[in-house]
Every structure is written in C-alpha cells, then in structure tokens.
Scaffold this active site. Sequence first.
Site, PDB file in Angstrom:
ATOM      1  N   TRP A 199      -3.341 -14.476  -1.120  1.00 15.96           N
ATOM      2  CA  TRP A 199      -3.817 -13.791   0.095  1.00 15.96           C
ATOM      3  C   TRP A 199      -3.898 -14.848   1.184  1.00 15.96           C
ATOM      4  O   TRP A 199      -4.722 -15.741   1.102  1.00 15.96           O
ATOM      5  CB  TRP A 199      -5.209 -13.211  -0.139  1.00 15.96           C
ATOM      6  CG  TRP A 199      -5.760 -12.510   1.068  1.00 15.96           C
ATOM      7  CD1 TRP A 199      -6.163 -13.063   2.256  1.00 15.96           C
ATOM      8  CD2 TRP A 199      -5.960 -11.105   1.208  1.00 15.96           C
ATOM      9  NE1 TRP A 199      -6.626 -12.116   3.115  1.00 15.96           N
ATOM     10  CE2 TRP A 199      -6.502 -10.891   2.499  1.00 15.96           C
ATOM     11  CE3 TRP A 199      -5.745 -10.001   0.385  1.00 15.96           C
ATOM     12  CZ2 TRP A 199      -6.831  -9.614   2.974  1.00 15.96           C
ATOM     13  CZ3 TRP A 199      -6.073  -8.750   0.861  1.00 15.96           C
ATOM     14  CH2 TRP A 199      -6.604  -8.568   2.137  1.00 15.96           C
ATOM     15  N   ASN A 244      -6.867  -0.074  -5.013  1.00 14.11           N
ATOM     16  CA  ASN A 244      -7.174  -1.453  -4.651  1.00 14.11           C
ATOM     17  C   ASN A 244      -8.668  -1.692  -4.820  1.00 14.11           C
ATOM     18  O   ASN A 244      -9.498  -1.057  -4.169  1.00 14.11           O
ATOM     19  CB  ASN A 244      -6.786  -1.731  -3.192  1.00 14.11           C
ATOM     20  CG  ASN A 244      -7.195  -3.122  -2.746  1.00 14.11           C
ATOM     21  OD1 ASN A 244      -6.848  -4.108  -3.383  1.00 14.11           O
ATOM     22  ND2 ASN A 244      -7.966  -3.192  -1.658  1.00 14.11           N
ATOM     23  N   GLU A 245      -9.010  -2.568  -5.748  1.00 13.43           N
ATOM     24  CA  GLU A 245     -10.371  -3.058  -5.953  1.00 13.43           C
ATOM     25  C   GLU A 245     -11.416  -1.965  -6.181  1.00 13.43           C
ATOM     26  O   GLU A 245     -12.459  -1.927  -5.505  1.00 13.43           O
ATOM     27  CB  GLU A 245     -10.787  -3.959  -4.785  1.00 13.43           C
ATOM     28  CG  GLU A 245      -9.866  -5.145  -4.613  1.00 13.43           C
ATOM     29  CD  GLU A 245     -10.316  -6.148  -3.570  1.00 13.43           C
ATOM     30  OE1 GLU A 245      -9.889  -7.303  -3.653  1.00 13.43           O
ATOM     31  OE2 GLU A 245     -11.116  -5.755  -2.682  1.00 13.43           O
ATOM     32  N   GLU A 265      -4.846 -11.350  -6.067  1.00 12.64           N
ATOM     33  CA  GLU A 265      -5.274 -11.765  -4.727  1.00 12.64           C
ATOM     34  C   GLU A 265      -6.160 -12.999  -4.874  1.00 12.64           C
ATOM     35  O   GLU A 265      -7.062 -13.024  -5.701  1.00 12.64           O
ATOM     36  CB  GLU A 265      -6.086 -10.681  -4.012  1.00 12.64           C
ATOM     37  CG  GLU A 265      -5.325  -9.430  -3.640  1.00 12.64           C
ATOM     38  CD  GLU A 265      -6.219  -8.465  -2.859  1.00 12.64           C
ATOM     39  OE1 GLU A 265      -7.263  -8.910  -2.320  1.00 12.64           O
ATOM     40  OE2 GLU A 265      -5.887  -7.276  -2.806  1.00 12.64           O
ATOM     41  N   TRP A 309       0.831  -1.204   0.000  1.00 14.49           N
ATOM     42  CA  TRP A 309       0.000   0.000   0.000  1.00 14.49           C
ATOM     43  C   TRP A 309       0.869   1.260   0.000  1.00 14.49           C
ATOM     44  O   TRP A 309       1.733   1.435   0.842  1.00 14.49           O
ATOM     45  CB  TRP A 309      -0.885   0.036   1.225  1.00 14.49           C
ATOM     46  CG  TRP A 309      -2.108  -0.821   1.298  1.00 14.49           C
ATOM     47  CD1 TRP A 309      -2.981  -0.855   2.349  1.00 14.49           C
ATOM     48  CD2 TRP A 309      -2.631  -1.752   0.334  1.00 14.49           C
ATOM     49  NE1 TRP A 309      -3.997  -1.748   2.080  1.00 14.49           N
ATOM     50  CE2 TRP A 309      -3.799  -2.314   0.851  1.00 14.49           C
ATOM     51  CE3 TRP A 309      -2.201  -2.173  -0.928  1.00 14.49           C
ATOM     52  CZ2 TRP A 309      -4.564  -3.259   0.161  1.00 14.49           C
ATOM     53  CZ3 TRP A 309      -2.953  -3.115  -1.613  1.00 14.49           C
ATOM     54  CH2 TRP A 309      -4.121  -3.637  -1.077  1.00 14.49           C
TER      55      TRP A 309
END
Length: 407
Positions: free
Chosen positions: A367, A222-223, A338, A111
Amino acid sequence: MKTFGSVLVALAVAFAPFVGAAVVEQRQVCQILSSAEQCWLTCGRVLTGSRVTSAAVSGYVKTSGTSFTLNGETLRSANSYWVGLTGLTTEEMNQAFADIANTGATAVRTWGFNDVTAASGDYYQLWTDGVATINYGATGLENFDNVVAAAKANGLRLIVTLTNNWADYGGMDVYVSQLTNTTYHDLFYSNADILAAYKNYVSAFVGRYVDEPGIMAWELANEPRCTGTTGTSTGNCTTTTITTWIEEASAYIHSIDPNHLVGLGDEGWYNDPSSTDYPYQGQEGIDFNANLAIPTIDFGTAHFSWGETTDPIEWGVQWIQNHAQSQANYSKPVLLEEFGVTDNKSETYTAWYSAVIDSGLAGDLIWQSGSYLASGATPNDGFTVYPNDTTYPLEGEYAAQLKARNG
C-alpha cells in the site's frame, strides 16, 4: 486499510510473470507475449449478453498446496482498486497497469463495488428506497470490462473485491442503511434481506466473468469487521458471526463460478483472547485460522499498517512469520495483501520482503503505488510509491527474488 477516497495500488508478488503492453480500446483484441511459457497468447473480450468471455486467453489460476499456479507453472501476484472508479480513459488504465507490470507483478487487486444513492461518475450499484439497481452501462460493468481488458493487455490478472467494510465507495453500511434503516454494521452478516441483496449483486458481477481467465480470484469483502466507519454495531457480533457469513458467501460464489479462486480480503486478525497484542485478540470479529480452514476459502489474506507498535519492522516480521505458519498448517497460500509505512520505507520494506521470502509466504501487495497519468498524478496519502520514487526499484528486485524462490 481505509481508502479515504484515494488510490490503492499494491504491487504483490506471488506468482510467475507475464509481460507485455498495448493500448486497450473497447472490444480491441490484443496479443501478449508470455515470458513464463514462451508462447503467444491472444487476449480480448467478446460481449455475449450479460457475460463477458475472453477471445483466446486460456487457463485459470489455481492453488497447489501453499502456491498459486497457472497451467502447471508457479505464479506471482499484484493489486489496484481504483482503476475502474475514477473516470480514467482506457489509455490511462493501460498506463496504470503498465506501471504495475513493470515491477514484475502479474496480478492486480481491484474494487468490484461502488454502491451509491445518487448516480454520479463510475458506479456499479444504485440504491433507491431500499431497492438496488445494478449499473450494466458505460459507467458501470461495461467500464469494468475495460479494466479487465487493460489489465490483460499488460499481462495482469485481477483479484476482485466485492464490497467494503468502510464507507469508501459505499460498501456494507449502504446495504444496512437501505434495508434495515439502522446503522448496525454487523447486520450485514446476518440479516436475511441483506444476504439476499449481496448475493444478487454477486450473481450479476461474478456471473458476468465466470468464463474470463483475466480474473484470478474473488474476495468477499475488504477488511470485514464487526464495526465499520461509524463504529456502530448491535453488540452481538462475534468471530462466529463473521465466520458463518464467510462459509455461506464463499460457498455461494463457488456454486455460480467453478473457475475462479475465492478469498476473504480480511486483515488477518487472530483470535487469542489471552494475547496482549490487539490484532491477535479477536475483538474485531475475525478468526484468521478458523476462516482459512473453511473449504470454500482458497487462500488467506493479511493486512497491516496500523502503527500500533514503536518497532514496525520487528512487529511486521513477526506478523509475516505467524501467517506463514498458518499457511503451512492449513496448506493454503496466504498473501500479505496490504502493508505500508510513511517513513523509513526502504529499510522497512527490505526487512519485510526478506521475511516473506524466508518464511515461504505466498506473496505480498504494498500500500500503495502511484502513477503519473494524463489527467494528473494519482493521490498521495504518504504511503504512495510512484515510478520515480527510490522505493519503486525494490518492487522489481523483490519480484525477481520471489520468482527465483518459487522456481
């Protein structure tokens, strides 16, 4: 996948390995033996104003058709978001990265964001009454400098994600709340003030590492979806809304950083309204194929662990094969970025790894893996694979198979 404040480390294998280990301290210069090139590379960090540059590591990861490459060599890859956000010492960062590198991984996803409204711990951006202040200090970007150095000490390069769809570590909803006083998540993609604030943050973060070979790639978010943690939106968000944002944001990053790859960081949802399978219907605002076709998106990503099927092995194999087909159609590498299960791990992961190998997909990131650090074990959400877990050796075995496949 939502992080729920816990640790994510994915052990992806998409490119050729660099191995080595060293304890990293602030401004320390280290050396890494590259088994791929059989030569010594000097790595380190030199602070020059607001930009961080490498002392001697050369070369940037590029793409060639459906492969990642470095200096003409086919590469392999990996993932870890939490290293710069949980108060780790540089020794603990080094240990966490060493655990990843020991599986044969050579890149790590982490991140590059933490938006807060009250200064506490490690964070990168502080919001106060609609004004964002970037944290360049020891608990902010200087700390991320340590993450970069520790990763390089273990022969790893970073895939850095720049904001979050979910509330963990701030993300999109902080921008929306601070700049619109609403909870309409999808305004993140279209509101002019939010777009300007996101670009301002990206300019500071990405601009700091433009000349840093320790960075493999940037990811926009992210996503990303039309809705976030609260499930609230204007009701007007479509796949076009997010695809248009991707076009603008990815072009902006390439305009300030010509050296590094840019990806989206999405879950890989398709856009086929006639499908009876939810991740293929396009209802979350993602059109994987349309987004992969964007010229300023260099590689694709896909996630899965939603438990929407009674046969996760079969469903996962099909998901991998479909994304491998998209990879071939658009001649860009795609990462299964992931994935995870909480039981029957060995059988499930073995089947999925075999599908990645056989389909030609560029690589994958599990993950999640864990580490035992001086401050204690990293969090276990049921998906976690620690170095003493029976699943852990699979990562190394699969890394060797992928390296052999890629030559």
